[in-house]
Motif scaffolding. Structure first.
Motif, PDB file in Angstrom:
ATOM      1  N   GLN A  86       0.806  -1.540   0.033  1.00  0.00           N
ATOM      2  CA  GLN A  86       0.452  -0.045   0.270  1.00  0.00           C
ATOM      3  C   GLN A  86       0.722   1.265   0.158  1.00  0.00           C
ATOM      4  O   GLN A  86       0.266   2.203  -0.445  1.00  0.00           O
ATOM      5  CB  GLN A  86      -0.534  -0.470   1.517  1.00  0.00           C
ATOM      6  N   GLY A  87       1.874   1.039   0.228  1.00  0.00           N
ATOM      7  CA  GLY A  87       3.322   2.276   0.150  1.00  0.00           C
ATOM      8  C   GLY A  87       3.548   2.615   1.748  1.00  0.00           C
ATOM      9  O   GLY A  87       3.179   1.606   2.559  1.00  0.00           O
ATOM     10  N   PHE A  88       4.353   3.748   1.647  1.00  0.00           N
ATOM     11  CA  PHE A  88       5.678   4.024   2.606  1.00  0.00           C
ATOM     12  C   PHE A  88       4.590   5.347   3.535  1.00  0.00           C
ATOM     13  O   PHE A  88       3.422   5.743   2.793  1.00  0.00           O
ATOM     14  CB  PHE A  88       6.394   5.014   2.019  1.00  0.00           C
ATOM     15  N   GLU A  89       4.882   5.509   4.522  1.00  0.00           N
ATOM     16  CA  GLU A  89       3.926   6.272   5.480  1.00  0.00           C
ATOM     17  C   GLU A  89       4.814   7.047   6.263  1.00  0.00           C
ATOM     18  O   GLU A  89       5.615   5.498   7.072  1.00  0.00           O
ATOM     19  CB  GLU A  89       3.039   5.544   6.232  1.00  0.00           C
ATOM     20  N   PRO A  90       5.407   7.912   6.377  1.00  0.00           N
ATOM     21  CA  PRO A  90       5.367   8.556   5.035  1.00  0.00           C
ATOM     22  C   PRO A  90       5.626   8.569   4.196  1.00  0.00           C
ATOM     23  O   PRO A  90       6.402   7.531   3.402  1.00  0.00           O
ATOM     24  CB  PRO A  90       5.663   9.935   5.718  1.00  0.00           C
ATOM     25  N   GLN A  91       5.038   9.537   3.040  1.00  0.00           N
ATOM     26  CA  GLN A  91       5.204   8.994   1.310  1.00  0.00           C
ATOM     27  C   GLN A  91       6.401   9.806   1.720  1.00  0.00           C
ATOM     28  O   GLN A  91       6.699  10.555   1.670  1.00  0.00           O
ATOM     29  CB  GLN A  91       4.367   9.828   0.593  1.00  0.00           C
ATOM     30  N   PRO A  92       7.674   9.074   0.426  1.00  0.00           N
ATOM     31  CA  PRO A  92       8.949   9.984   0.887  1.00  0.00           C
ATOM     32  C   PRO A  92       8.518  11.283  -0.817  1.00  0.00           C
ATOM     33  O   PRO A  92       7.784  11.260  -1.242  1.00  0.00           O
ATOM     34  CB  PRO A  92       9.288   9.065  -0.057  1.00  0.00           C
ATOM     35  N   SER A  93       9.434  12.000  -0.442  1.00  0.00           N
ATOM     36  CA  SER A  93       9.219  13.423  -0.580  1.00  0.00           C
ATOM     37  C   SER A  93       9.615  13.312  -2.562  1.00  0.00           C
ATOM     38  O   SER A  93       8.782  13.960  -3.257  1.00  0.00           O
ATOM     39  CB  SER A  93      10.165  14.713  -0.089  1.00  0.00           C
ATOM     40  N   THR A  94      10.505  12.448  -2.906  1.00  0.00           N
ATOM     41  CA  THR A  94      10.778  12.345  -3.342  1.00  0.00           C
ATOM     42  C   THR A  94      11.434  10.763  -3.868  1.00  0.00           C
ATOM     43  O   THR A  94      11.947   9.657  -2.664  1.00  0.00           O
ATOM     44  CB  THR A  94      12.202  13.261  -4.217  1.00  0.00           C
ATOM     45  N   GLU A  95      11.364  10.385  -4.893  1.00  0.00           N
ATOM     46  CA  GLU A  95      11.366   8.692  -4.888  1.00  0.00           C
ATOM     47  C   GLU A  95      12.685   8.585  -6.058  1.00  0.00           C
ATOM     48  O   GLU A  95      11.969   8.881  -6.769  1.00  0.00           O
ATOM     49  CB  GLU A  95      10.692   7.906  -4.057  1.00  0.00           C
ATOM     50  N   THR A  96      13.732   7.663  -6.437  1.00  0.00           N
ATOM     51  CA  THR A  96      13.958   7.603  -7.321  1.00  0.00           C
ATOM     52  C   THR A  96      15.329   6.272  -7.616  1.00  0.00           C
ATOM     53  O   THR A  96      15.210   5.562  -6.429  1.00  0.00           O
ATOM     54  CB  THR A  96      15.766   8.427  -7.342  1.00  0.00           C
ATOM     55  N   ARG A  97      15.385   5.810  -8.192  1.00  0.00           N
ATOM     56  CA  ARG A  97      15.602   4.158  -8.711  1.00  0.00           C
ATOM     57  C   ARG A  97      17.012   4.486  -9.434  1.00  0.00           C
ATOM     58  O   ARG A  97      16.967   4.833 -10.732  1.00  0.00           O
ATOM     59  CB  ARG A  97      14.716   3.163  -8.648  1.00  0.00           C
ATOM     60  N   SER A  98      18.363   3.989  -9.410  1.00  0.00           N
ATOM     61  CA  SER A  98      18.810   3.978  -9.726  1.00  0.00           C
ATOM     62  C   SER A  98      20.133   2.562  -9.424  1.00  0.00           C
ATOM     63  O   SER A  98      20.347   1.844  -8.605  1.00  0.00           O
ATOM     64  CB  SER A  98      20.005   5.120  -9.653  1.00  0.00           C
ATOM     65  N   GLY A  99      20.148   1.877 -10.628  1.00  0.00           N
ATOM     66  CA  GLY A  99      20.612   0.187 -10.485  1.00  0.00           C
ATOM     67  C   GLY A  99      20.154  -0.403  -9.757  1.00  0.00           C
ATOM     68  O   GLY A  99      18.501  -0.210  -9.758  1.00  0.00           O
ATOM     69  N   GLY A 100      20.096  -0.878  -8.649  1.00  0.00           N
ATOM     70  CA  GLY A 100      19.172  -1.372  -7.563  1.00  0.00           C
ATOM     71  C   GLY A 100      19.160  -1.045  -6.059  1.00  0.00           C
ATOM     72  O   GLY A 100      18.785  -1.739  -5.803  1.00  0.00           O
ATOM     73  N   THR A 101      19.337  -0.139  -6.662  1.00  0.00           N
ATOM     74  CA  THR A 101      19.410   0.919  -5.376  1.00  0.00           C
ATOM     75  C   THR A 101      18.312   1.979  -5.546  1.00  0.00           C
ATOM     76  O   THR A 101      17.685   2.202  -6.460  1.00  0.00           O
ATOM     77  CB  THR A 101      20.559   1.721  -4.586  1.00  0.00           C
ATOM     78  N   LEU A 102      17.141   1.608  -4.420  1.00  0.00           N
ATOM     79  CA  LEU A 102      15.845   2.429  -4.146  1.00  0.00           C
ATOM     80  C   LEU A 102      16.794   3.620  -2.713  1.00  0.00           C
ATOM     81  O   LEU A 102      16.581   3.862  -2.117  1.00  0.00           O
ATOM     82  CB  LEU A 102      14.945   2.515  -3.917  1.00  0.00           C
ATOM     83  N   TYR A 103      15.870   5.475  -3.805  1.00  0.00           N
ATOM     84  CA  TYR A 103      16.610   6.110  -2.882  1.00  0.00           C
ATOM     85  C   TYR A 103      14.819   7.380  -2.710  1.00  0.00           C
ATOM     86  O   TYR A 103      14.675   7.328  -3.580  1.00  0.00           O
ATOM     87  CB  TYR A 103      17.487   7.328  -3.983  1.00  0.00           C
ATOM     88  N   MET A 104      15.341   7.047  -1.000  1.00  0.00           N
ATOM     89  CA  MET A 104      13.731   7.750  -0.539  1.00  0.00           C
ATOM     90  C   MET A 104      14.065   8.959   0.041  1.00  0.00           C
ATOM     91  O   MET A 104      14.624   9.373   1.268  1.00  0.00           O
ATOM     92  CB  MET A 104      12.518   6.989   0.222  1.00  0.00           C
TER      93      MET A 104
END
Length: 154
Positions: A86-104
């Motif tokens: 259902q997602g993250f709580e709180p929602q990240p203000s920015t979210e990026t995926r680079s290669g195998g890493t998710l940045y939040m």
């Protein structure tokens, strides 16, 4: 001979029922912690789970004196492939995926503590667990990193 086979089967079934009643077949959680400088990273996650079960994944970042800017988490993105979410709580203000890493990145919370929860359950079709790495970044570099593994049981 057939009577001994039935007895063995009944005993095996009894062991499975007792394991289920006592919670041995349910979700088992663990907490892992890492520190760097004034920052402490803690992750509560499902160490052992089964397909279809709700599981915890909760990050707590504590920084003495509070946060001056956004809090960035870097996590192994493929870890989340075993979940329905259902997602993250709180929602990240920015979210990026680079290669195998998710940045939040999360807006700085008031006070010294940020808590992020992932509302999820194990996909019914998931058969294998996953491992991951979670870091808190400062100026793009990890200051606290922890490793974790979720094992799925049949």
């Amino acid at each position: 001979m057939a009577a001994w086979g039935r007895r063995a089967f009944v005993c095996l079934m009894l062991v499975v029922v007792i394991a289920g009643v006592t919670g041995l077949l349910g979700v088992h959680t663990s907490t892992t912690t890492a520190s760097g400088g004034d920052t402490t990273l803690s992750l509560r996650y499902a160490r052992i789970a089964r397909a279809g079960q709700d599981v915890p994944w909760q990050v707590t970042v504590t920084r003495v004196g509070g946060f001056k800017g956004p809090v960035t988490l870097a996590v192994t993105g493929s870890y989340f492939d075993i979940f329905e979410s259902q997602g993250f709580e709180p929602q990240p203000s920015t979210e990026t995926r680079s290669g195998g890493t998710l940045y939040m990145s999360f807006d700085p919370p008031p006070g010294d503590t940020l808590q992020v929860a992932y509302d999820a359950y194990i996909q019914p079709s998931s058969q294998q667990g996953r491992s991951g790495r979670l870091s808190v970044l400062e100026n793009g570099r990890p200051i606290a990193t922890t490793h974790f593994t979720t094992t799925l049981m049949p």
